[in-house]
Design an enzyme around this catalytic site. Structure first.
Site, short mmCIF file in Angstrom:
data_model
loop_
_atom_site.label_atom_id
_atom_site.label_comp_id
_atom_site.label_asym_id
_atom_site.label_seq_id
_atom_site.Cartn_x
_atom_site.Cartn_y
_atom_site.Cartn_z
N GLY A 1 15.40 -2.65 21.58
CA GLY A 1 14.96 -2.42 22.97
C GLY A 1 14.08 -3.93 23.33
N THR B 1 20.22 -1.11 17.96
CA THR B 1 20.96 -2.47 17.98
C THR B 1 21.05 -2.71 16.42
OG1 THR B 1 19.71 -3.02 19.90
CG2 THR B 1 20.80 -4.72 18.73
#
Length: 596
Positions: A483, A400
């Site tokens: 995550g 991310t």
């Protein structure tokens, strides 16, 4: 405090020196084993100063993206304008963490209305494909794969950009995308951590290359047969053309135009059920953030499911029942309570968090009384071998990039964006320059599960931006990538600031834990979970005596010195009286916080 976490320093990023054969002597050990960190006149010896400025600030994982954001602010753009421009740059410069083939979530504080706004920019599954049809394609597999067409969901980022821009933007979209178009066309030097991640993604994709079409992705990022190295100039002319088209023609260039046909034709050739109508129907959703009070006037604010942000609020409601500050930050007692709070919250994540259009979220999960009841399940003397989800009253949820921008008016943007696992599905439509996300891997195949795959449904999401209030006023943007690391990371940073008095940079540099395991949102509702206790990964800065004490309590502890799995952090705090901005960025990444 200096002895706590003292070993962090260089451990996660240092590279071993070349072997030196000297008269039968062994090669020198890695640099971080030869010499430690230098001293500091103020603050913790293992950290560095936060950044302080007055008129605007940005913090991203890539210094060039941070500079893009500042340039937009100086040109008269809002914090939302600058965040969009920086996000576009990150999709080019950090393709292992995000890109326009993925989804986006953001929390925006608007000083004009004095309100927090949340945006859910996540995409859905194909409207014309049922769970049974999906299972037929999967054959004997009991879960969705991480590569290929089946885990692809509609990319939501572009629509989220335009939705945010329509409400809070000032400069035209082509102006916001222009810096990335230039960098994509002319090239930019790859940063060290991203180079390492690209090499890791290449190895992973090559191991699975018989499962999907790697041709276009290989040509885009690995044309010479290997990953770009740190300092190498990388170009992505296909992405430059894609962004130019979007800047000129708007969101429909992506969702209802020639580019849409190219994407849909390619995905269908790979076995997808997506149609052009699926793309044209996609819309982002404005959602309302929820906040949980911690202590000393601090509140943590997160977005509702289908994301996992409310797990951080559940942890806050559990941990407010114990004064962690009575122990040192690196103590086994403080660690034990935080880990058990995480495990309790994530049991509920696996059971209840899903697309709210398909499953009602039990709001009782966020009550202080529920948090107190869950806290009562923590045994101070041992790790519970297996927690289960709670029984709330049903009223009503990889890789991310996180970035944050605050402008001179006090508008604050907390934005997170991702392709999910690694670079994504491995699929790149011809001539587009970006990879489709594999977010659909997070659907459950159990039809009774709230997160079960269904047509036109959003999967469970891991990416979550955060925001912090102090004494009821807007105070700080906050994000931490990776995550399931994200909610527990948000809480660890908050605890560092509130309970242990760390500044913004120290709060991110301090060694973290990442508890992995327990019941997952992809597992069937009934039956045993594969890994009920899970594994507690800790960074090398956690004292050795704490590690042994945690093991004695029953935790399965692994020390990981790499820093990779402990997320990437950025934050900006704004003094409500003076407007002075304080920013921090992640030591484990390539990033930069900067202001003016």
């Amino acid at each position: 405090m200096n002895r706590i976490l003292a070993a962090i320093g260089l451990a996660s990023l240092a590279l071993p020196v070349a072997a030196q054969e000297q008269a039968g002597k062994e090669a020198l050990p890695p640099v971080d084993q030869q010499i430690g960190a230098g001293g500091r006149p103020v603050g913790a010896s293992w950290s560095r100063s936060p950044v302080i400025a007055q008129h605007g600030m940005a913090a991203t994982e890539q210094p060039l993206a941070t500079q893009v954001a500042l340039d937009i602010l100086k040109a008269g753009g809002t914090a939302v304008d600058a965040a969009i421009a920086a996000n576009a740059a990150m999709g080019l410069m950090h393709p292992t963490g995000n890109g326009i083939g993925g989804d986006l979530f953001a929390i925006i504080y608007d000083p004009a209305t004095q309100q927090l706004y949340g945006i859910n920019g996540s995409g859905r599954s194909p409207k014309g494909q049922t769970l049974d049809q999906l299972k037929a394609k999967l054959g004997d597999a009991d879960a969705l794969p991480s590569v290929g067409a089946l885990p692809v969901t509609i990319p939501g980022t572009i629509d989220a950009w335009f939705t945010m821009h329509g409400r809070f933007g000032k400069l035209p979209m082509d102006r916001l995308l222009a810096p990335t178009v230039t960098y994509a066309r002319d090239g930019f030097p790859v940063s060290p951590v991203v180079a390492a991640y690209l090499a890791g993604n290449l190895r992973a994709f090559e191991r699975m290359s018989d499962q999907f079409d790697f041709t276009n992705a290989r040509a885009t990022w690995f044309a010479d047969g290997e990953a770009p190295k740190a300092g190498e100039i990388f170009k992505n002319p296909d992405l430059a053309r894609t962004l130019q088209s979007i800047g000129a023609s708007g969101r429909d260039a992506f969702y209802d135009g020639e580019l849409t046909d190219r994407m849909v034709d390619y995905l269908r050739a790979q076995g997808s059920a997506f149609t052009r109508a699926d793309f044209a129907a996609h819309r982002s959703e404005w959602v309302e953030p929820a906040c949980a009070a911690y202590r000393k006037g601090f509140e943590l604010c997160e977005l509702p499911p289908n994301g996992q942000g409310f797990a951080a609020l559940q942890m806050v409601n559990i941990l407010k029942n114990v004064d962690l500050a009575q122990w040192e930050r690196g103590s086994p007692e403080a660690m034990h309570f935080m880990v058990e709070a995480k495990r309790l919250a994530y049991e509920d994540v696996a059971r209840f968090y899903a697309d709210p259009d398909f499953a009602s979220f039990p709001l009782d999960l966020l009550s202080e009384s529920y948090g107190k009841a869950r806290f009562a399940l923590i045994d101070r003397t041992r790790a519970n071998p297996e927690f289960g989800p709670g029984e709330p009253k049903l009223e009503g949820p990889g890789d991310t990039t996180y970035l944050t921008v605050v402008d001179g008016t006090g508008m604050m943007v907390s934005l997170i964006q991702s392709n999910y696992r690694g670079m994504g599905s491995g699929l790149t439509a011809p001539g587009t320059g970006f990879m489709f996300q594999d977010r659909g891997e997070l659907y459950s195949l159990d039809p009774a599960h709230p997160n079960a795959y269904a047509p036109a449904k959003r999967p469970f999401q891991t990416i979550i931006p955060a925001f912090v209030k102090k004494d009821g006023e807007p105070y700080m943007t906050l994000g931490l990538m990776g995550g399931g690391m994200q909610p527990q990371g948000h809480v660890q940073v908050l605890v560092n600031i509130v309970d242990y008095g760390m500044n913004l940079q120290e709060a991110g540099d301090a060694a973290r834990f990442n508890h992995d395991g327990g019941r997952q949102p992809t597992e069937p509702l009934e039956g045993p979970t594969a890994d009920p206790l899970g594994t507690l990964y800790v960074e090398a800065g956690i004292p050795a005596e704490t590690v042994e004490a945690l093991r004695a309590l029953g935790h399965k502890v692994v020390v990981d010195p790499t820093g990779v799995q402990f997320g990437g952090y950025e934050a900006i705090a704004r003094d409500p009286e003076t407007g002075v901005l304080t920013g921090a960025t992640e030591m484990r990444k390539d990033g930069q916080a900067a202001g003016y």
